[in-house]
Design a protein around this motif. Structure first.
Motif, short mmCIF file in Angstrom:
data_model
loop_
_atom_site.label_atom_id
_atom_site.label_comp_id
_atom_site.label_asym_id
_atom_site.label_seq_id
_atom_site.Cartn_x
_atom_site.Cartn_y
_atom_site.Cartn_z
N GLN A 63 0.83 -1.21 0.00
CA GLN A 63 0.00 0.00 0.00
C GLN A 63 0.87 1.26 0.00
N GLU A 64 1.92 1.24 0.79
CA GLU A 64 2.81 2.40 0.87
C GLU A 64 3.49 2.66 -0.48
N HIS A 65 3.93 1.58 -1.14
CA HIS A 65 4.59 1.74 -2.43
C HIS A 65 3.61 2.16 -3.52
N ARG A 66 2.39 1.70 -3.44
CA ARG A 66 1.38 2.16 -4.40
C ARG A 66 1.14 3.66 -4.26
N ALA A 67 1.16 4.15 -3.03
CA ALA A 67 0.97 5.59 -2.81
C ALA A 67 2.14 6.38 -3.39
N LEU A 83 6.18 10.35 1.04
CA LEU A 83 5.62 9.01 1.19
C LEU A 83 6.71 7.95 1.26
N ARG A 84 7.76 8.12 0.47
CA ARG A 84 8.86 7.15 0.50
C ARG A 84 9.59 7.20 1.82
N MET A 85 9.79 8.40 2.36
CA MET A 85 10.43 8.52 3.67
C MET A 85 9.56 7.87 4.75
N ALA A 86 8.25 8.06 4.66
CA ALA A 86 7.34 7.43 5.62
C ALA A 86 7.41 5.91 5.49
N ASN A 87 7.53 5.42 4.26
CA ASN A 87 7.65 3.98 4.03
C ASN A 87 8.93 3.43 4.68
#
Length: 103
Positions: A63-67, A83-87
């Protein structure tokens, strides 16, 4: 990729993830970025191989990578970076929480 997770095919999932990761790096057309990411690639794979087996982590990571991908497709580099940093933080949090069980 959801089917790979559902089947418990973590090797297949991680192979597809790595292909996705390499594709993003190539499309960035930034040699400095590619070198930096390559330098930490082994550490990223090490961490991913340990946390992907944790219940729910694969689905959350997907889900994180889709975002991230959606932000890239929308041309929103700032959102993609956030978003990548949050992932990455999320992955590290899972690692910290289950460290005693997966090392």
């Amino acid at each position: 990729m959801p089917a790979l997770l559902a089947q418990g095919d973590f090797v297949g999932f991680l192979a597809r993830y790595e292909a996705f990761r390499q594709d993003i790096i190539l499309r960035a057309r930034n040699a400095t970025l590619a070198e930096m990411l390559d330098s930490i690639g082994d550490k990223v794979r090490y961490l991913a191989r340990r946390i992907i087996i944790l219940p729910g982590r694969g689905e959350q990571a997907l889900q994180e990578h889709r975002a991230v991908l959606a932000a890239l497709q929308a041309g929103d580099a700032a959102a993609a970076e956030r978003l990548r940093m949050a992932n990455m933080r999320s992955g590290f949090d899972w690692f910290q929480r289950y460290r005693d069980f997966i090392l």
